[in-house]
Scaffold this motif. Structure first.
Motif, short mmCIF file in Angstrom:
data_model
loop_
_atom_site.label_atom_id
_atom_site.label_comp_id
_atom_site.label_asym_id
_atom_site.label_seq_id
_atom_site.Cartn_x
_atom_site.Cartn_y
_atom_site.Cartn_z
N UNK A 73 118.59 80.70 38.83
CA UNK A 73 117.87 81.17 37.64
C UNK A 73 118.81 81.81 36.61
N UNK A 74 119.99 82.26 37.06
CA UNK A 74 120.96 82.86 36.14
C UNK A 74 121.94 81.81 35.59
N UNK A 129 123.78 80.25 25.20
CA UNK A 129 122.33 79.99 25.19
C UNK A 129 122.14 78.57 25.70
N UNK A 130 121.51 78.39 26.84
CA UNK A 130 121.31 77.06 27.41
C UNK A 130 120.01 76.44 26.92
N UNK A 190 118.37 70.13 20.89
CA UNK A 190 117.16 70.32 20.10
C UNK A 190 116.39 71.55 20.55
N UNK A 191 116.27 71.76 21.86
CA UNK A 191 115.57 72.95 22.35
C UNK A 191 116.34 74.21 21.97
N UNK A 192 117.66 74.17 22.05
CA UNK A 192 118.48 75.31 21.64
C UNK A 192 118.19 75.65 20.18
N UNK A 226 114.30 78.57 34.42
CA UNK A 226 114.61 77.24 34.94
C UNK A 226 114.42 76.14 33.89
N UNK A 227 114.86 76.38 32.67
CA UNK A 227 114.70 75.34 31.64
C UNK A 227 115.74 74.22 31.76
#
Length: 356
Positions: free
Chosen positions: A57-58, A78-79, A84-86, A244-245
């Motif tokens: 999760x980290x 930033x993951x 696009x999600x970023x 968990x993205x």
């Protein structure tokens, strides 16, 4: 809602035109033609059992791999499930009322900003100035502005913005409390060091976005990341991003890709040679104007009105129409660099269609 104004939508195109999906040669998506690294495929197969467990999760190992590759602080990462999600998460975190974007440029900057009801001003890139950012962009930067988005190299023009002008934009943005987002998703295809990554630690108003899916040919996996040193902003973003993205295969693929130095070197050599070949051959066609490429795609303009995209589909070739880009029209097209055989086939059918 997903945008369908992008390249790479070959399944939709195959349905609309009754063409076998597997027979389409896709020049509309700017993906590394060498395919994903063999090392990545092997690592994914070997790691199949990991699908039965949650990712870390980290994302400790994943962030360390990116930090080592970019020579940055892992806490500044930033993951995202693709760049696009970023982008969308960053825009949600900033929530800009007023933004400045280039025209033409990648459409998702506008989509992300309008998703939070933000207002947009376009800095129009002029063809007579080779679609290059001029110093007058500094006149657009003031305290009423919240966000500037710059794609470098720009998509679809392929034009690179120098560090000199970017530094001037960054400094004026900082003095006016404006966030500057630079998208370097295609910069890995360029051998010259043009990244602004080194400025991140000293400029908290700078955010850099990177995509791994294009250079390492992993669009189906979805992985991208952003870099920013503003701790307060990063805390806000971390509250937005769901746990968990990033799936386990994206993590495996990223860690393996970033250490495959041979693949990186081979890609740079291949793209250097092929883009020059395609550019030189296209320049011989009198019916089009070709713009000098920097990355793994080329912008061209037909001198006469012709639906080149639809015509090439008759030969199972898909290119990207740029008619939906602000500042361009139906005469502009973008083509990706692919293998020599595929590139030669594209050139052959462009000549055939335009010389009728």
């Amino acid at each position: 809602m997903a945008s369908f104004g992008h390249g790479g939508n070959i399944k939709e195109i195959s349905r609309q035109n009754g063409i076998d999906y597997n027979n389409i040669i896709d020049f509309s998506a700017n993906i590394n033609p060498l395919g994903m690294p063999v090392s990545v495929k092997s690592a994914i197969i070997e790691g199949l059992q990991q699908i039965e467990k949650y990712p870390d999760i980290t994302y400790f190992e994943l962030k360390n791999a990116i930090a080592d590759f970019e020579n940055i602080n892992k806490d500044n990462i930033i993951l995202g499930n693709g760049a696009a999600e970023v982008l969308f998460n960053i825009v949600r975190g900033i929530n800009p009322k007023n933004s400045l974007i280039l025209a033409p440029t990648f459409s998702e900057y506008e989509e992300a900003i309008t998703s939070v009801s933000g207002s947009i001003t376009s800095y129009v890139l002029k063809e007579e100035k080779n679609f290059e950012i001029q110093e007058d962009i500094l006149n657009y930067i003031n305290e009423d502005l919240n966000l500037i988005c710059i794609c470098n190299p720009n998509n679809p023009t392929g034009v690179v913005t120098s560090k000199e002008i970017l530094e001037k934009i960054l400094i004026k943005s900082k003095s006016n409390d404006v966030m500057l987002l630079i998208d370097e998703s295609f910069l890995d295809f360029i051998e010259e060091d043009l990244s602004m990554m080194e400025y991140v630690k000293d400029y908290k108003n700078l955010i850099i976005i990177k995509s791994l899916t294009k250079f390492f040919a992993l669009p189906g996996i979805r992985i991208g990341y952003g870099i920013c040193s503003d701790e307060t902003f990063l805390e806000k973003i971390n509250k937005i991003i769901p746990a968990w993205n990033i799936n386990i295969f994206a993590e495996i693929a990223t860690k393996e890709s970033l250490k495959d130095e041979n693949y990186i070197k081979t890609t740079l050599e291949f793209i250097r040679n092929e883009k020059q070949y395609v550019y030189n051959e296209l320049k011989k066609i009198k019916q089009i104007k070709v713009y000098k490429p920097s990355a793994n795609f080329i912008l061209l303009r037909t001198k006469d009105k012709v639906d080149l995209k639809q015509n090439l589909l008759q030969n199972n070739i898909l290119i990207r129409s740029c008619s939906n880009y602000e500042g361009l029209n139906e005469n502009y097209y973008r083509i990706a660099i692919r293998s020599r055989d595929e590139n030669a086939k594209l050139i052959k059918y462009i000549k055939k269609n335009l010389q009728k």
